[in-house]
Design a protein around this motif. Structure first.
Motif, mmCIF file in Angstrom:
data_model
loop_
_atom_site.group_PDB
_atom_site.id
_atom_site.type_symbol
_atom_site.label_atom_id
_atom_site.label_comp_id
_atom_site.label_asym_id
_atom_site.label_seq_id
_atom_site.Cartn_x
_atom_site.Cartn_y
_atom_site.Cartn_z
ATOM 1 N N LEU A 46 -11.092 -0.624 -1.160
ATOM 2 C CA LEU A 46 -10.842 -2.051 -1.309
ATOM 3 C C LEU A 46 -11.630 -2.844 -0.271
ATOM 4 O O LEU A 46 -12.243 -3.862 -0.593
ATOM 5 C CB LEU A 46 -9.345 -2.356 -1.202
ATOM 6 N N PHE A 100 0.811 -1.210 0.000
ATOM 7 C CA PHE A 100 0.000 0.000 0.000
ATOM 8 C C PHE A 100 0.853 1.273 0.000
ATOM 9 O O PHE A 100 0.402 2.320 -0.442
ATOM 10 C CB PHE A 100 -1.000 -0.013 1.162
ATOM 11 N N ILE A 123 -9.571 -5.427 -9.018
ATOM 12 C CA ILE A 123 -9.333 -4.028 -9.388
ATOM 13 C C ILE A 123 -8.416 -3.967 -10.609
ATOM 14 O O ILE A 123 -8.665 -3.208 -11.549
ATOM 15 C CB ILE A 123 -8.735 -3.232 -8.213
ATOM 16 N N GLY A 124 -7.370 -4.777 -10.602
ATOM 17 C CA GLY A 124 -6.436 -4.809 -11.733
ATOM 18 C C GLY A 124 -7.113 -5.199 -13.031
ATOM 19 O O GLY A 124 -6.887 -4.594 -14.077
ATOM 20 N N ILE A 155 -4.206 2.798 -4.668
ATOM 21 C CA ILE A 155 -5.248 1.890 -4.176
ATOM 22 C C ILE A 155 -5.678 2.354 -2.792
ATOM 23 O O ILE A 155 -4.894 2.367 -1.848
ATOM 24 C CB ILE A 155 -4.771 0.429 -4.140
ATOM 25 N N ASN A 156 -6.925 2.716 -2.675
ATOM 26 C CA ASN A 156 -7.496 3.200 -1.430
ATOM 27 C C ASN A 156 -7.957 1.999 -0.611
ATOM 28 O O ASN A 156 -8.823 1.234 -1.043
ATOM 29 C CB ASN A 156 -8.672 4.129 -1.762
ATOM 30 N N LEU A 165 -9.377 -2.321 -14.176
ATOM 31 C CA LEU A 165 -8.584 -1.224 -14.740
ATOM 32 C C LEU A 165 -8.036 -1.577 -16.118
ATOM 33 O O LEU A 165 -7.992 -0.727 -17.004
ATOM 34 C CB LEU A 165 -7.441 -0.832 -13.795
ATOM 35 N N TYR A 207 1.784 1.236 -3.926
ATOM 36 C CA TYR A 207 0.589 1.479 -4.744
ATOM 37 C C TYR A 207 -0.367 2.396 -3.986
ATOM 38 O O TYR A 207 -1.476 2.012 -3.632
ATOM 39 C CB TYR A 207 -0.107 0.165 -5.101
ATOM 40 N N LYS A 208 0.054 3.621 -3.788
ATOM 41 C CA LYS A 208 -0.748 4.594 -3.047
ATOM 42 C C LYS A 208 -2.077 4.892 -3.725
ATOM 43 O O LYS A 208 -3.005 5.363 -3.100
ATOM 44 C CB LYS A 208 0.041 5.892 -2.862
ATOM 45 N N ILE A 211 -7.689 -7.160 -4.944
ATOM 46 C CA ILE A 211 -6.659 -6.402 -5.666
ATOM 47 C C ILE A 211 -6.611 -6.862 -7.124
ATOM 48 O O ILE A 211 -6.540 -6.047 -8.044
ATOM 49 C CB ILE A 211 -5.291 -6.553 -4.980
#
Length: 133
Positions: free
Chosen positions: A83, A72, A119-120, A78-79, A123, A75-76, A116
């Motif tokens: 998540l 984290f 999300i990837g 990603i909140n 995106l 990868y700032k 995660i």
């Protein structure tokens, strides 16, 4: 060239200048500024180590591990709260994992990792457009 059949575990750590990766089982280590660079450098370092044995290492032979806090930090974007909502986890609990105050179980780790990855995937399927006025 022989194919290598095992997974080489690489521990990834954030440094002041980027990232480092090292193996706990082999004398393989490297540094880089970005994750993608680190993957490339690690593959190169692993192949260099096994060169005399006539073994070829491919990307699938490498398993990268990064702890929650460092993930984290790197990868700032990603909140953690977002998540947590996405995977149905209490945001405070995820925050405690991220800050290193608590260690997640294997089941919780898998749940977070699946979020995660989701999300990837989302995106990677997005196309941005720019409309001029």
């Amino acid at each position: 060239m022989k194919k290598f059949k095992k997974k080489i575990k690489m521990i990834v750590e954030k440094t002041d200048t980027g990232l480092s990766a090292f193996s706990t089982d082999y004398p393989i280590f490297t540094t880089a500024r970005t994750i993608s660079e680190l993957f490339d450098h690690t593959l190169e370092a692993a192949n260099l180590y096994f060169e005399d044995e006539g073994v070829q290492i491919i990307r699938d032979n490498l398993k990268f591990e990064l702890d929650f806090q460092q993930f984290f930090q790197y990868y700032k974007v990603i909140n953690a709260k977002f998540l947590a909502g996405m995977i149905g986890m209490n945001p405070t609990l995820l925050s405690q994992y991220v800050q290193g105050h608590k260690k997640p179980s294997d089941k919780q780790t898998e749940k977070i990792l699946m979020g995660i990855h989701r999300i990837g995937r989302e995106l990677s399927e997005i196309n941005l457009i720019h409309r001029s006025r």
